[in-house]
Design an enzyme around this catalytic site. Structure first.
Site, PDB file in Angstrom:
ATOM      1  CD  GLU A 268      -9.256 -32.502   8.445  1.00 58.41           C
ATOM      2  OE1 GLU A 268      -9.399 -31.891   7.401  1.00 58.41           O
ATOM      3  OE2 GLU A 268      -9.217 -32.160   9.369  1.00 58.41           O
TER       4      GLU A 268
ATOM      5  CG  ASN B 173     -15.103 -28.629   8.566  1.00 58.36           C
ATOM      6  OD1 ASN B 173     -15.215 -28.831   9.665  1.00 58.36           O
ATOM      7  ND2 ASN B 173     -14.173 -28.170   7.944  1.00 58.36           N
ATOM      8  CD  GLU B 174     -13.374 -25.050  10.363  1.00 61.08           C
ATOM      9  OE1 GLU B 174     -12.733 -24.611   9.413  1.00 61.08           O
ATOM     10  OE2 GLU B 174     -12.982 -25.287  11.463  1.00 61.08           O
TER      11      GLU B 174
ATOM     12  CE1 TYR C 113      -8.074 -26.940  16.551  1.00 61.56           C
ATOM     13  CE2 TYR C 113      -9.507 -25.630  15.173  1.00 61.56           C
ATOM     14  CZ  TYR C 113      -8.929 -26.889  15.535  1.00 61.56           C
ATOM     15  OH  TYR C 113      -9.463 -28.033  14.796  1.00 61.56           O
TER      16      TYR C 113
ATOM     17  CD  GLU D 135     -12.488 -28.825  13.249  1.00 61.10           C
ATOM     18  OE1 GLU D 135     -11.199 -28.067  13.436  1.00 61.10           O
ATOM     19  OE2 GLU D 135     -12.872 -29.043  12.507  1.00 61.10           O
TER      20      GLU D 135
ATOM     21  CD  GLN E  23      -7.287 -34.029  12.851  1.00 57.44           C
ATOM     22  OE1 GLN E  23      -6.782 -34.905  12.459  1.00 57.44           O
ATOM     23  NE2 GLN E  23      -7.655 -32.777  11.978  1.00 57.44           N
TER      24      GLN E  23
END
Length: 495
Positions: free
Chosen positions: A22, A167-168, A239, A287, A344
């Site tokens: 990103e 995205n999201e 995450y 992700e 990432q």
């Protein structure tokens, strides 16, 4: 443990070993692209970084975001560099120079032998932006945007086959945040237009940003009610961290990932039944990683600078163990998880770190990622395990032994991935591999360290694997010892 050739889960889609770049922090500038670096090539790409990415054998890389894409104008990043505008990048509050854009990223991805997973802006833009971007990238020529690509020096189309529809979009932090119905309608109409431009592409519909979102899993149910027939995948993001310094609980967090995957599969199958569809929706876990070490330092960064050091987690040994377990979760769900992207790849919550103008090195999490990517190609098998268990603050009945198995029929190889979660005891493991006649042990790779907080730096690699694991094979029974708190790869091959 029992391993049998017939206990098949699914062929492993190699794209589960994907990653993500990103325009965030030093992922691009100072990471993959640094023209003034002494090891940069003629395109400004760092050759030392390219070598490390090639070592990981990353098959697909998501770009250009992430949160950044929701206010990104792709046109800013194409054409002559001296005419590209500098913009306020709203997601991470930096200045984007646009010196690297679509064409440069495609060039770089080819050097690391990876395909591109492209994302379109459904925050501040929509259908027109997406169809024009796709035309620019994939159409052969004779139209405004395809000829613009040719004018920019790219005669042949990029043929990017995988596209994320935003995205999201469930997140209030997202520029252009939408309700589930708002996003579902826009994603459906955008996807329809894109598939008219190029029917060969695959589309990813936005799932929930993480499992703690108050709208999870209703978001998936509502959005897929719109996008089910146009999309090919639904995304998952997650995450984990260990701010409480509870290692026993931390190493069990891959169980939450298993639950997340199962819940999304159930939701997809509910919509399939509701629509009486013959189509099965697969998952893109695009992700995932450990992310918590850098939270405090990120609060101290001045806004509106160029490529500041954001999200630069320094990973320790226990992080590598959890990353190994997260990768094994994908293998155990290989029938539905067809893509995944470690977020990432360089500098930003990444397995690879660099110094601006200096060296690049491997973080602790590099090794389980590399091992599963390199040795995890083939058919995922379902191991049958009898393991002692423990309880932690958040989880119960946690197996001390976490595992996944991949059988490569073509190469006649069997690779067994194992984590011993026990923090104080070695565990002796007996594996029945009698269905693999004439197989022998190639090596037993071990990643271990007495200090769970040990890290790798530019000057010292404290955490690195060795091949002195203890395993023997006799009469179809493999006897192995798994060191306390260790990552293991036991590799067998037919001779």
């Amino acid at each position: 443990m029992i391993i049998d050739k017939e206990f098949r889960i699914s062929e492993v889609d190699e794209r589960i070993y994907g990653s993500f770049i990103e325009h965030l922090g030093r992922a691009v500038y100072g990471g993959v692209f640094e023209p003034d670096h002494p090891d940069a090539d003629e395109n400004g790409f760092r050759k030392d970084v390219i070598k490390l990415v090639q070592e990981l054998q990353v098959p697909i890389i998501r770009y250009p975001g992430g949160n950044m894409v929701s206010a990104y104008d792709w046109e800013d990043g194409v054409g002559p560099r001296d005419k590209r505008p500098k913009r306020l990048e709203l997601a991470w509050r930096t200045v984007e120079t646009n010196q690297m854009g679509t064409n440069e990223f495609v060039d770089w991805s080819k050097q690391v032998n990876a395909d591109v997973m492209m994302a379109v802006n459904l925050g501040t833009r929509g259908i027109d932006d997406a169809r024009n971007y796709l035309e620019y990238c994939n159409h052969s020529g004779g139209t405004y945007y395809s000829d613009l690509r040719k004018k920019h020096g790219y005669e042949n189309p990029h043929n990017i086959k995988t596209w994320c529809l935003g995205n999201e979009m469930d997140g209030p932090w997202q520029v252009g945040h939408k309700t589930a119905d708002e996003y579902g309608r826009l994603a459906l109409e955008t996807g329809k237009a894109m598939k008219l431009v190029d029917p060969s592409i695959e589309l990813v519909s936005c799932g929930s940003s993480h499992t703690k979102m108050p709208t999870f899993p209703e978001w998936e149910a509502t959005t897929l009610d719109h996008t089910y027939e146009v999309a090919d995948y639904v995304s998952l993001h997650q995450y984990y961290g260990n701010p409480e310094n509870d290692t026993a609980n931390y190493l069990a967090k891959s169980m939450d990932m298993d639950h997340f995957i199962k819940t999304v599969i159930s939701t997809c199958d509910y919509i399939k039944a509701k629509k009486r569809s013959k189509k099965t929706m697969n998952l893109s876990f695009d992700e995932w990683n450990v992310w918590y070490h850098s939270h405090q330092q990120d609060q101290e960064i001045d806004p509106w600078s160029v490529a500041p050091p954001q999200l630069e987690d320094v990973y320790n040994f226990e992080d590598a163990l959890l990353v190994g377990s997260m990768l094994m979760s994908f293998l155990r769900h290989a029938d539905r998880v067809k893509m995944a992207c470690m977020a990432q790849l360089v500098n930003v919550i990444a397995p690879i770190m660099t110094e601006n103008g200096g060296k690049a090195w491997k973080q602790t999490i590099f090794y389980p990622y590399m091992h599963v990517s390199v040795f995890g190609r083939g058919v995922s098998l379902q191991p049958v395990i009898s393991s002692p268990k423990y309880d932690s603050k958040e989880f119960t009945d946690i197996p001390y032994i976490d595992s996944a198995v991949v059988y490569n029929e073509e190469k006649e190889e069997l690779n067994v991935f194992l984590v011993n979660r026990h923090l104080t005891d070695n565990i002796d493991l007996s594996i029945d591999v009698r269905s693999f006649v004439e197989y022998q042990i190639v090596e037993h790779i071990v990643l271990e360290h007495d200090d769970m907080k040990a890290t790798n730096t530019v000057v010292e690699e404290k955490v690195k694997p060795h091949t002195k694991g203890s395993s023997i094979l006799k009469d179809g029974m493999l006897e192995g010892r798994l060191s306390k708190a260790s990552w293991n790869v036991i590799r067998l091959k037919k001779y």
